[in-house]
Design a protein around this motif. Sequence first.
Motif, PDB file in Angstrom:
ATOM      1  N   PRO A 137       0.834  -1.203   0.000  1.00 17.41           N
ATOM      2  CA  PRO A 137       0.000   0.000   0.000  1.00 17.41           C
ATOM      3  C   PRO A 137       0.866   1.249   0.000  1.00 17.41           C
ATOM      4  O   PRO A 137       1.994   1.233   0.493  1.00 17.41           O
ATOM      5  CB  PRO A 137      -0.785  -0.121   1.320  1.00 17.41           C
ATOM      6  N   PRO A 138       0.383   2.351  -0.589  1.00 19.67           N
ATOM      7  CA  PRO A 138       1.195   3.571  -0.613  1.00 19.67           C
ATOM      8  C   PRO A 138       1.502   4.059   0.786  1.00 19.67           C
ATOM      9  O   PRO A 138       0.689   3.940   1.705  1.00 19.67           O
ATOM     10  CB  PRO A 138       0.297   4.570  -1.370  1.00 19.67           C
ATOM     11  N   LYS A 139       2.697   4.594   0.944  1.00 25.72           N
ATOM     12  CA  LYS A 139       3.140   5.053   2.244  1.00 25.72           C
ATOM     13  C   LYS A 139       2.384   6.311   2.635  1.00 25.72           C
ATOM     14  O   LYS A 139       2.242   7.244   1.848  1.00 25.72           O
ATOM     15  CB  LYS A 139       4.649   5.343   2.199  1.00 25.72           C
ATOM     16  N   LYS A 140       1.886   6.334   3.859  1.00 28.73           N
ATOM     17  CA  LYS A 140       1.119   7.485   4.325  1.00 28.73           C
ATOM     18  C   LYS A 140       2.069   8.609   4.701  1.00 28.73           C
ATOM     19  O   LYS A 140       3.017   8.408   5.467  1.00 28.73           O
ATOM     20  CB  LYS A 140       0.273   7.088   5.535  1.00 28.73           C
ATOM     21  N   PRO A 141       1.851   9.823   4.173  1.00 25.28           N
ATOM     22  CA  PRO A 141       2.750  10.933   4.517  1.00 25.28           C
ATOM     23  C   PRO A 141       2.701  11.223   6.016  1.00 25.28           C
ATOM     24  O   PRO A 141       1.624  11.192   6.618  1.00 25.28           O
ATOM     25  CB  PRO A 141       2.177  12.113   3.715  1.00 25.28           C
ATOM     26  N   PRO A 142       3.837  11.504   6.621  1.00 23.20           N
ATOM     27  CA  PRO A 142       3.843  11.815   8.056  1.00 23.20           C
ATOM     28  C   PRO A 142       3.177  13.153   8.324  1.00 23.20           C
ATOM     29  O   PRO A 142       3.217  14.067   7.498  1.00 23.20           O
ATOM     30  CB  PRO A 142       5.332  11.856   8.393  1.00 23.20           C
ATOM     31  N   THR A 143       2.541  13.256   9.467  1.00 22.57           N
ATOM     32  CA  THR A 143       1.943  14.513   9.906  1.00 22.57           C
ATOM     33  C   THR A 143       2.288  14.730  11.370  1.00 22.57           C
ATOM     34  O   THR A 143       2.785  13.834  12.042  1.00 22.57           O
ATOM     35  CB  THR A 143       0.414  14.508   9.741  1.00 22.57           C
ATOM     36  N   MET A 144       2.027  15.918  11.860  1.00 24.44           N
ATOM     37  CA  MET A 144       2.258  16.222  13.263  1.00 24.44           C
ATOM     38  C   MET A 144       0.933  16.142  14.018  1.00 24.44           C
ATOM     39  O   MET A 144      -0.138  16.401  13.451  1.00 24.44           O
ATOM     40  CB  MET A 144       2.865  17.623  13.403  1.00 24.44           C
ATOM     41  N   THR A 161      -4.043  23.555  14.707  1.00 24.83           N
ATOM     42  CA  THR A 161      -3.236  23.032  13.604  1.00 24.83           C
ATOM     43  C   THR A 161      -1.757  23.103  13.975  1.00 24.83           C
ATOM     44  O   THR A 161      -1.269  24.176  14.351  1.00 24.83           O
ATOM     45  CB  THR A 161      -3.495  23.848  12.334  1.00 24.83           C
ATOM     46  N   PRO A 162      -1.023  21.989  13.875  1.00 22.94           N
ATOM     47  CA  PRO A 162       0.414  22.020  14.190  1.00 22.94           C
ATOM     48  C   PRO A 162       1.205  22.704  13.079  1.00 22.94           C
ATOM     49  O   PRO A 162       0.756  22.748  11.929  1.00 22.94           O
ATOM     50  CB  PRO A 162       0.788  20.538  14.298  1.00 22.94           C
ATOM     51  N   VAL A 163       2.370  23.230  13.414  1.00 20.40           N
ATOM     52  CA  VAL A 163       3.200  23.966  12.458  1.00 20.40           C
ATOM     53  C   VAL A 163       4.592  23.334  12.401  1.00 20.40           C
ATOM     54  O   VAL A 163       5.241  23.135  13.423  1.00 20.40           O
ATOM     55  CB  VAL A 163       3.317  25.449  12.842  1.00 20.40           C
ATOM     56  N   PHE A 164       5.042  23.032  11.183  1.00 17.34           N
ATOM     57  CA  PHE A 164       6.371  22.455  10.944  1.00 17.34           C
ATOM     58  C   PHE A 164       7.211  23.470  10.191  1.00 17.34           C
ATOM     59  O   PHE A 164       6.753  24.031   9.187  1.00 17.34           O
ATOM     60  CB  PHE A 164       6.225  21.171  10.122  1.00 17.34           C
ATOM     61  N   GLU A 165       8.442  23.705  10.652  1.00 14.50           N
ATOM     62  CA  GLU A 165       9.304  24.699  10.002  1.00 14.50           C
ATOM     63  C   GLU A 165      10.599  24.122   9.456  1.00 14.50           C
ATOM     64  O   GLU A 165      11.136  24.625   8.469  1.00 14.50           O
ATOM     65  CB  GLU A 165       9.644  25.821  10.994  1.00 14.50           C
ATOM     66  N   THR A 179      -1.210  19.584   8.467  1.00 12.55           N
ATOM     67  CA  THR A 179      -0.054  20.144   9.166  1.00 12.55           C
ATOM     68  C   THR A 179       0.381  21.381   8.399  1.00 12.55           C
ATOM     69  O   THR A 179       0.607  21.313   7.182  1.00 12.55           O
ATOM     70  CB  THR A 179       1.105  19.131   9.222  1.00 12.55           C
ATOM     71  N   ALA A 180       0.448  22.507   9.089  1.00 15.60           N
ATOM     72  CA  ALA A 180       0.907  23.740   8.443  1.00 15.60           C
ATOM     73  C   ALA A 180       2.422  23.673   8.271  1.00 15.60           C
ATOM     74  O   ALA A 180       3.137  23.249   9.180  1.00 15.60           O
ATOM     75  CB  ALA A 180       0.523  24.952   9.282  1.00 15.60           C
ATOM     76  N   VAL A 181       2.901  24.058   7.106  1.00 16.63           N
ATOM     77  CA  VAL A 181       4.326  24.000   6.796  1.00 16.63           C
ATOM     78  C   VAL A 181       4.838  25.404   6.489  1.00 16.63           C
ATOM     79  O   VAL A 181       4.363  26.043   5.545  1.00 16.63           O
ATOM     80  CB  VAL A 181       4.605  23.054   5.606  1.00 16.63           C
ATOM     81  N   GLN A 182       5.778  25.865   7.276  1.00  9.74           N
ATOM     82  CA  GLN A 182       6.401  27.158   7.062  1.00  9.74           C
ATOM     83  C   GLN A 182       7.799  26.932   6.465  1.00  9.74           C
ATOM     84  O   GLN A 182       7.956  26.159   5.550  1.00  9.74           O
ATOM     85  CB  GLN A 182       6.457  27.936   8.382  1.00  9.74           C
ATOM     86  N   TRP A 183       8.837  27.561   6.993  1.00  7.01           N
ATOM     87  CA  TRP A 183      10.182  27.439   6.447  1.00  7.01           C
ATOM     88  C   TRP A 183      11.171  28.072   7.421  1.00  7.01           C
ATOM     89  O   TRP A 183      10.787  28.791   8.343  1.00  7.01           O
ATOM     90  CB  TRP A 183      10.269  28.152   5.099  1.00  7.01           C
ATOM     91  N   ASP A 184      12.447  27.797   7.206  1.00 12.03           N
ATOM     92  CA  ASP A 184      13.487  28.484   7.977  1.00 12.03           C
ATOM     93  C   ASP A 184      14.434  29.265   7.067  1.00 12.03           C
ATOM     94  O   ASP A 184      15.271  30.016   7.549  1.00 12.03           O
ATOM     95  CB  ASP A 184      14.285  27.502   8.838  1.00 12.03           C
ATOM     96  N   VAL A 185      14.293  29.091   5.736  1.00 12.60           N
ATOM     97  CA  VAL A 185      15.123  29.836   4.782  1.00 12.60           C
ATOM     98  C   VAL A 185      14.214  30.550   3.790  1.00 12.60           C
ATOM     99  O   VAL A 185      13.458  29.910   3.049  1.00 12.60           O
ATOM    100  CB  VAL A 185      16.097  28.915   4.023  1.00 12.60           C
ATOM    101  N   VAL A 186      14.277  31.873   3.780  1.00 14.90           N
ATOM    102  CA  VAL A 186      13.527  32.694   2.820  1.00 14.90           C
ATOM    103  C   VAL A 186      14.439  32.961   1.630  1.00 14.90           C
ATOM    104  O   VAL A 186      15.519  33.537   1.780  1.00 14.90           O
ATOM    105  CB  VAL A 186      13.086  34.028   3.457  1.00 14.90           C
ATOM    106  N   SER A 187      13.996  32.562   0.447  1.00 18.50           N
ATOM    107  CA  SER A 187      14.847  32.733  -0.736  1.00 18.50           C
ATOM    108  C   SER A 187      14.908  34.176  -1.213  1.00 18.50           C
ATOM    109  O   SER A 187      15.893  34.585  -1.827  1.00 18.50           O
ATOM    110  CB  SER A 187      14.326  31.854  -1.875  1.00 18.50           C
ATOM    111  N   GLY A 188      13.838  34.929  -0.967  1.00 18.79           N
ATOM    112  CA  GLY A 188      13.790  36.297  -1.467  1.00 18.79           C
ATOM    113  C   GLY A 188      13.532  36.380  -2.958  1.00 18.79           C
ATOM    114  O   GLY A 188      13.804  37.407  -3.580  1.00 18.79           O
TER     115      GLY A 188
END
Length: 284
Positions: free
Chosen positions: A41-48, A56-60, A212-221
């Motif tokens: 079966p297809p692998k279930k994407p991980p969530t928080m 809603t949890p936030v991942f950065e 799961t909300a996904v943000q970032w730690d590197v802004v490319s600009g």
Amino acid sequence: MTVLMAAGVVIGGALAGCGGAAPAPAPVPTPTSPASAAPAPPKKPPTMAPGPAGRTPVFERRPTGGGAAAKDAAEKVVALTFDADMTADQGPRAKAGERFDNPELIALLRRLKVPSTVFMTGRWAEEYPAQAKGIGTDGLFEVANHSYSHYAFTAGCYGLPVVAKDAMTRDVERAFSAFRQAGVRNVVPYFRFPGGCYDDAALRALGPANVTAVQWDVVSGDAFATDAGAVAEQVLDGVRPGSLVVMHCTRSAAPVTAEAISRIVPELRKRGYRFVKVSELMEG
């Protein structure tokens, strides 16, 4: 099977000693070939897990704590993410010729073999259904939710119109529906707030969407940038093991992203980095 065959030999010997004919050994079944085995079966994407009161949890980025997490963080992996932005009221601009897509960037990522996560708005998928399907059926990519409307989920976010609190979950669900209608298959349960803007009320209101909300730690600009070298330098200066980079997949708003990627990817690989999707980064 070894036990059953051994038992068959003993019983056969006993019957022969009593004057009976020993039965023929039981046939050994032919091993099932991998080709005929049922597919996994297809692998279930991980969530928080949800936060307090179902927020809603936030991942950065990949955690950098102690123990196993520290070992994972030391691994040189980085996730490049691309926002396919199109605001709900920009249809007339698209009709007039403004391009909110960037097929050259997607083609470059394919040539460079860079696994990536595309945060797509539902409105973008409606405007470019063939491209949305192409991205969303290519194993190199996964598609995440960037809202339907690309309206803000809190006030004061770059001048964007604001989604009402009681309409936030519907807006997210409408984007997922647009993906299905376009034939997008590689969809993950991740969400990126338009403009990256959110507050506690938005996290509470969005809880029923089960994302799961996904943000970032590197802004490319790269948004509205005209100097690809400056964008590349900003990314290269900011990336650390486990980093998550935000970029854009819209020619009109981010015209130099592809050129920047052509510099970023070879240099990070030279430094020993491996590119992963957000789902793999989150597994760490």
